[in-house]
Write an enzyme that holds these catalytic residues in place. Structure first.
Site, PDB file in Angstrom:
ATOM      1  N   THR A 127      90.901  15.197  19.333  1.00 27.14           N
ATOM      2  CA  THR A 127      90.350  16.557  19.328  1.00 27.14           C
ATOM      3  C   THR A 127      88.888  16.587  18.920  1.00 27.14           C
ATOM      4  O   THR A 127      88.197  17.582  19.150  1.00 27.14           O
ATOM      5  CB  THR A 127      91.136  17.453  18.354  1.00 27.14           C
ATOM      6  OG1 THR A 127      90.921  16.986  17.015  1.00 27.14           O
ATOM      7  CG2 THR A 127      92.621  17.419  18.669  1.00 27.14           C
ATOM      8  N   ASP A 136      72.008   8.150  14.078  1.00 27.04           N
ATOM      9  CA  ASP A 136      73.091   8.313  13.107  1.00 27.04           C
ATOM     10  C   ASP A 136      72.501   8.217  11.703  1.00 27.04           C
ATOM     11  O   ASP A 136      72.127   7.142  11.235  1.00 27.04           O
ATOM     12  CB  ASP A 136      74.152   7.225  13.311  1.00 27.04           C
ATOM     13  CG  ASP A 136      75.388   7.445  12.444  1.00 27.04           C
ATOM     14  OD1 ASP A 136      75.226   7.554  11.205  1.00 27.04           O
ATOM     15  OD2 ASP A 136      76.493   7.512  12.994  1.00 27.04           O
ATOM     16  N   ASP A 191      74.186   5.686   9.182  1.00 27.51           N
ATOM     17  CA  ASP A 191      73.854   4.281   9.447  1.00 27.51           C
ATOM     18  C   ASP A 191      72.430   3.977   9.013  1.00 27.51           C
ATOM     19  O   ASP A 191      72.149   2.902   8.457  1.00 27.51           O
ATOM     20  CB  ASP A 191      74.009   3.978  10.934  1.00 27.51           C
ATOM     21  CG  ASP A 191      75.454   3.766  11.344  1.00 27.51           C
ATOM     22  OD1 ASP A 191      76.287   3.491  10.456  1.00 27.51           O
ATOM     23  OD2 ASP A 191      75.757   3.887  12.542  1.00 27.51           O
TER      24      ASP A 191
END
Length: 210
Positions: A109, A201, A204
């Site tokens: 989802t 990101d 990261d």
């Protein structure tokens, strides 16, 4: 009425965000600048903190001067990337308590689910600043704010570095009482749900796990 969106119109924030966008910026510099921008946005986001007065004695004489009224404040990072903003907030509001909300994303989802939530016992009595570097789809911030409201919190702000219009729209729809403070609003999301142009990101890049 929708919560307001406060975009930092400041040269220092704009300059530092450009450094964050650069894919060649080192982990060390990225982490430090995330914290610095967090400090600058906190300066704006705490503009409405109430003041009282106290008597102090300067080297010259006694005087009455403004001081924070002692309203309780808490910063709640969304794990893990939100941790990068906590230090900047605490440098501005050293007495703030820190809560943590951890989430994982359902692979089917794509909706986030809370797996960890540790908050100050009196969190419902505090002004809350939820922090996360990116507001992309808005799913994580929506779930974090909902988790706080379930625990009685009703004075919540959201601080992010970079926001997408889609994420802003979701928060304003789900939580019209929550003001959003962000460094910049970008164009939108790509097919993978990343903010464009964004900065990649954030987790990261803060923790060097790329």
């Amino acid at each position: 009425m929708n919560g307001k969106v406060h975009v930092m119109d400041h040269p220092l924030v704009a300059h530092k965000l450009t450094i964050l966008r650069d894919k060649d910026t080192s982990v060390k510099d990225f982490r430090e600048i995330v914290s610095e921008i967090g400090m600058l946005i906190t300066y704006e986001a705490t503009r409405d903190l109430p003041l009282t007065e106290k008597e102090v004695e300067t080297p010259i004489c006694k005087t009455t001067a403004p001081t924070l009224k002692g309203k309780k404040f808490a910063v709640v990072p969304i794990l893990r990337a939100g941790l990068g903003l906590v230090d900047g907030v605490l440098r501005m509001v050293p007495s703030a308590r820190v809560g943590h909300i951890g989430m994982f994303r359902d692979e089917e989802t794509l909706e986030p689910h809370v797996y960890f939530c540790k908050l100050p016992k009196d969190v419902a009595e505090r002004d809350i600043m939820v922090v996360d570097p990116m507001l992309a789809t808005g799913g994580s911030a929506d779930a974090a704010i909902s988790a706080l409201k379930e625990r009685g919190c009703n004075n919540i702000k959201l601080m992010v570095l970079v926001a997408a219009p889609e994420g802003i729209a979701r928060i304003q729809s789900s939580h019209p009482d929550v003001d959003i403070f962000c460094g910049v609003v970008d164009k939108g999301l790509n097919e993978r749900g990343y903010i464009v142009p964004g900065l990649g990101d954030a987790g990261d890049r803060i923790f060097g796990t790329k």
